[in-house]
Design a protein around this motif. Structure first.
Motif, PDB file in Angstrom:
ATOM      1  N   VAL A  42       0.842  -1.200   0.000  1.00  0.00           N
ATOM      2  CA  VAL A  42       0.000   0.000   0.000  1.00  0.00           C
ATOM      3  C   VAL A  42       0.881   1.255   0.000  1.00  0.00           C
ATOM      4  O   VAL A  42       0.540   2.252  -0.639  1.00  0.00           O
ATOM      5  CB  VAL A  42      -0.981  -0.006   1.195  1.00  0.00           C
ATOM      6  CG1 VAL A  42      -1.858   1.239   1.183  1.00  0.00           C
ATOM      7  CG2 VAL A  42      -1.842  -1.259   1.166  1.00  0.00           C
ATOM      8  N   GLY A  43       2.031   1.195   0.679  1.00  0.00           N
ATOM      9  CA  GLY A  43       2.943   2.332   0.694  1.00  0.00           C
ATOM     10  C   GLY A  43       3.382   2.719  -0.714  1.00  0.00           C
ATOM     11  O   GLY A  43       3.317   3.898  -1.090  1.00  0.00           O
ATOM     12  N   VAL A  44       3.820   1.738  -1.502  1.00  0.00           N
ATOM     13  CA  VAL A  44       4.248   2.021  -2.877  1.00  0.00           C
ATOM     14  C   VAL A  44       3.061   2.533  -3.700  1.00  0.00           C
ATOM     15  O   VAL A  44       3.185   3.520  -4.443  1.00  0.00           O
ATOM     16  CB  VAL A  44       4.877   0.763  -3.532  1.00  0.00           C
ATOM     17  CG1 VAL A  44       5.067   0.968  -5.029  1.00  0.00           C
ATOM     18  CG2 VAL A  44       6.206   0.419  -2.869  1.00  0.00           C
ATOM     19  N   LEU A  46       0.396   4.109  -2.657  1.00  0.00           N
ATOM     20  CA  LEU A  46       0.039   5.475  -2.248  1.00  0.00           C
ATOM     21  C   LEU A  46       1.048   6.490  -2.779  1.00  0.00           C
ATOM     22  O   LEU A  46       0.674   7.605  -3.162  1.00  0.00           O
ATOM     23  CB  LEU A  46      -0.052   5.581  -0.718  1.00  0.00           C
ATOM     24  CG  LEU A  46      -1.212   4.854  -0.032  1.00  0.00           C
ATOM     25  CD1 LEU A  46      -1.199   5.142   1.469  1.00  0.00           C
ATOM     26  CD2 LEU A  46      -2.552   5.243  -0.635  1.00  0.00           C
ATOM     27  N   ALA A  47       2.330   6.117  -2.809  1.00  0.00           N
ATOM     28  CA  ALA A  47       3.341   7.031  -3.340  1.00  0.00           C
ATOM     29  C   ALA A  47       3.084   7.303  -4.824  1.00  0.00           C
ATOM     30  O   ALA A  47       3.172   8.451  -5.277  1.00  0.00           O
ATOM     31  CB  ALA A  47       4.745   6.444  -3.138  1.00  0.00           C
ATOM     32  N   LEU A  55       1.615  15.560  -6.055  1.00  0.00           N
ATOM     33  CA  LEU A  55       2.545  15.712  -4.938  1.00  0.00           C
ATOM     34  C   LEU A  55       3.915  15.283  -5.447  1.00  0.00           C
ATOM     35  O   LEU A  55       4.013  14.450  -6.326  1.00  0.00           O
ATOM     36  CB  LEU A  55       2.124  14.820  -3.759  1.00  0.00           C
ATOM     37  CG  LEU A  55       0.625  14.732  -3.481  1.00  0.00           C
ATOM     38  CD1 LEU A  55       0.343  13.651  -2.458  1.00  0.00           C
ATOM     39  CD2 LEU A  55       0.114  16.077  -3.005  1.00  0.00           C
ATOM     40  N   ALA A  56       4.980  15.831  -4.903  1.00  0.00           N
ATOM     41  CA  ALA A  56       6.333  15.505  -5.338  1.00  0.00           C
ATOM     42  C   ALA A  56       6.479  15.561  -6.854  1.00  0.00           C
ATOM     43  O   ALA A  56       6.884  14.590  -7.494  1.00  0.00           O
ATOM     44  CB  ALA A  56       6.729  14.117  -4.821  1.00  0.00           C
ATOM     45  N   LEU A  64       9.428   5.872 -10.796  1.00  0.00           N
ATOM     46  CA  LEU A  64       8.773   5.181  -9.675  1.00  0.00           C
ATOM     47  C   LEU A  64       8.594   3.694  -9.990  1.00  0.00           C
ATOM     48  O   LEU A  64       8.334   2.890  -9.095  1.00  0.00           O
ATOM     49  CB  LEU A  64       7.414   5.822  -9.368  1.00  0.00           C
ATOM     50  CG  LEU A  64       7.453   7.128  -8.556  1.00  0.00           C
ATOM     51  CD1 LEU A  64       6.049   7.691  -8.401  1.00  0.00           C
ATOM     52  CD2 LEU A  64       8.075   6.901  -7.179  1.00  0.00           C
TER      53      LEU A  64
ATOM     54  N   CYS B  38       0.922   2.796   6.536  1.00  0.00           N
ATOM     55  CA  CYS B  38       1.159   2.754   5.083  1.00  0.00           C
ATOM     56  C   CYS B  38       1.699   4.092   4.578  1.00  0.00           C
ATOM     57  O   CYS B  38       2.572   4.123   3.695  1.00  0.00           O
ATOM     58  CB  CYS B  38      -0.135   2.401   4.348  1.00  0.00           C
ATOM     59  SG  CYS B  38      -0.702   0.731   4.682  1.00  0.00           S
ATOM     60  N   GLY B  42       5.221   4.369   2.784  1.00  0.00           N
ATOM     61  CA  GLY B  42       5.191   4.900   1.423  1.00  0.00           C
ATOM     62  C   GLY B  42       5.962   6.197   1.242  1.00  0.00           C
ATOM     63  O   GLY B  42       6.191   6.640   0.119  1.00  0.00           O
TER      64      GLY B  42
END
Lengths: 166, 162
Positions: A42-44, A46-47, A55-56, A64, B38, B42
């Protein structure tokens, strides 16, 4: 269906997951892997969604792609740990509608991540420019799906109707 | 001493309010705690991985724009985490997994303060394809290891209830 649940719950693997074959750490360790896999998958996702939403903006979107293997490994960890948890408590999960909501959210979110990986993260036109509204919309939906999957997953501990068939 | 703290926490208005919310406050706080996790992985996790050498082509300064969302996740988790401790203090204060989690958080905290007060300014100037200096890699490794440790110990809390 109940006969199938009983057969699974009596199997050596199911007993091992539940810690009934002597070693009590199997279940906690499987749960720990499931939480770690969630964080990285989920982290990847969401990024990537965050970058799509602007964002970013200095991050070239196609770069990515390098984090996708992290998400894939996390997905494999969670598929294996998830199936093991299901083998441990098939009745508990499969008689709870919330479990199917969780699976549906994950399936849709993964479908979206795969499409992003193949289509968006390979298109260098998106590296510096603004994203089309349709793709931004998908990033919002994907974020909502991951959040829903997490909430549904946590609620499994509170909403089950039956724990075991045996 | 610890018992006094635990009893006091559980006697507070906040503790009673959180517990007497009944069915939904606790599970929803847990869900938010996972979502915060998360956000942290992330953002902070990905910056750590970049500093360790993954995802060349992205500069640390560009990826670092995600960090505010990690800070948001961190704050979300400090709030929800504090609610758990205040709500059911006995279950945490005497829990070995919780103590390990706090230890990892302490190390991660020292590490992040050290990083921002020493190496961050130079790291920000490095280009998208640059390899990080060894001290930066070590700090990124410590950070990633701590967060993984925090997740593992955190998830184990429920199995080490006193």
């Amino acid at each position: 269906m109940e006969a199938l649940f009983i057969w699974i719950e009596n199997s050596p693997l199911s007993l091992w997951v539940r810690g009934e074959s002597g070693w009590h750490m199997a279940f906690p360790i499987i749960i720990v892997f499931h939480a770690l896999g969630m964080g990285f998958l989920v982290g990847v996702a969401l990024a990537i969604n965050g970058r799509v939403l602007g964002l970013a903006p200095g991050v070239p979107l196609t770069r990515l792609h390098a984090f996708i293997p992290v998400a894939v490994i996390a997905l494999i960890v969670n598929a294996i740990s998830g199936v093991l948890l299901l083998i441990g408590y098939p009745t508990k999960a499969l008689t709870n509608p919330v479990f199917y909501i969780k699976l549906l959210c994950i399936a849709l979110a993964l479908w979206n991540l795969r499409w992003f990986t193949k289509t968006v993260l390979t298109n260098t036109a998106y590296d510096s420019g603004n994203m089309p509204l349709s793709i931004k919309r998908l990033a919002v939906i994907s974020t909502g799906l991951w959040a829903s999957a997490i909430i549904a997953g946590r609620l499994l501990a509170y909403t089950y109707n039956h724990i075991m068939s045996i | 001493m610890l018992e006094t703290i635990s009893d006091w926490l559980q006697s507070t208005w906040l503790s009673h309010a959180f517990i007497s919310q009944g069915l939904w406050a606790w599970p929803m706080s847990e869900s938010l705690h996972f979502i915060g996790l998360c956000l942290l992985v992330g953002s902070v996790g990905l910056v750590d991985l970049r500093m360790l050498g993954m995802a060349k082509g992205i500069s640390v300064s560009a990826l670092h724009k995600l960090i505010p969302f990690g800070v948001a996740g961190y704050l979300l988790n400090v709030i929800t985490g504090s609610l758990f401790v205040v709500g059911d203090a006995d279950q945490y204060i005497f829990n070995d997994a919780f103590r390990f989690k706090m230890l990892f958080m302490f190390i991660a905290g020292i590490n992040v303060l050290f990083f921002y007060s020493t190496a961050f300014q130079q790291t920000k100037l490095l280009g998208p394809n640059d390899e990080m200096p060894l001290p930066v890699k070590i700090m990124a490794g410590v950070s990633l290891a701590c967060w993984i440790g925090i997740i593992c110990a955190g998830r184990l809390i429920t199995f080490y209830r006193p």
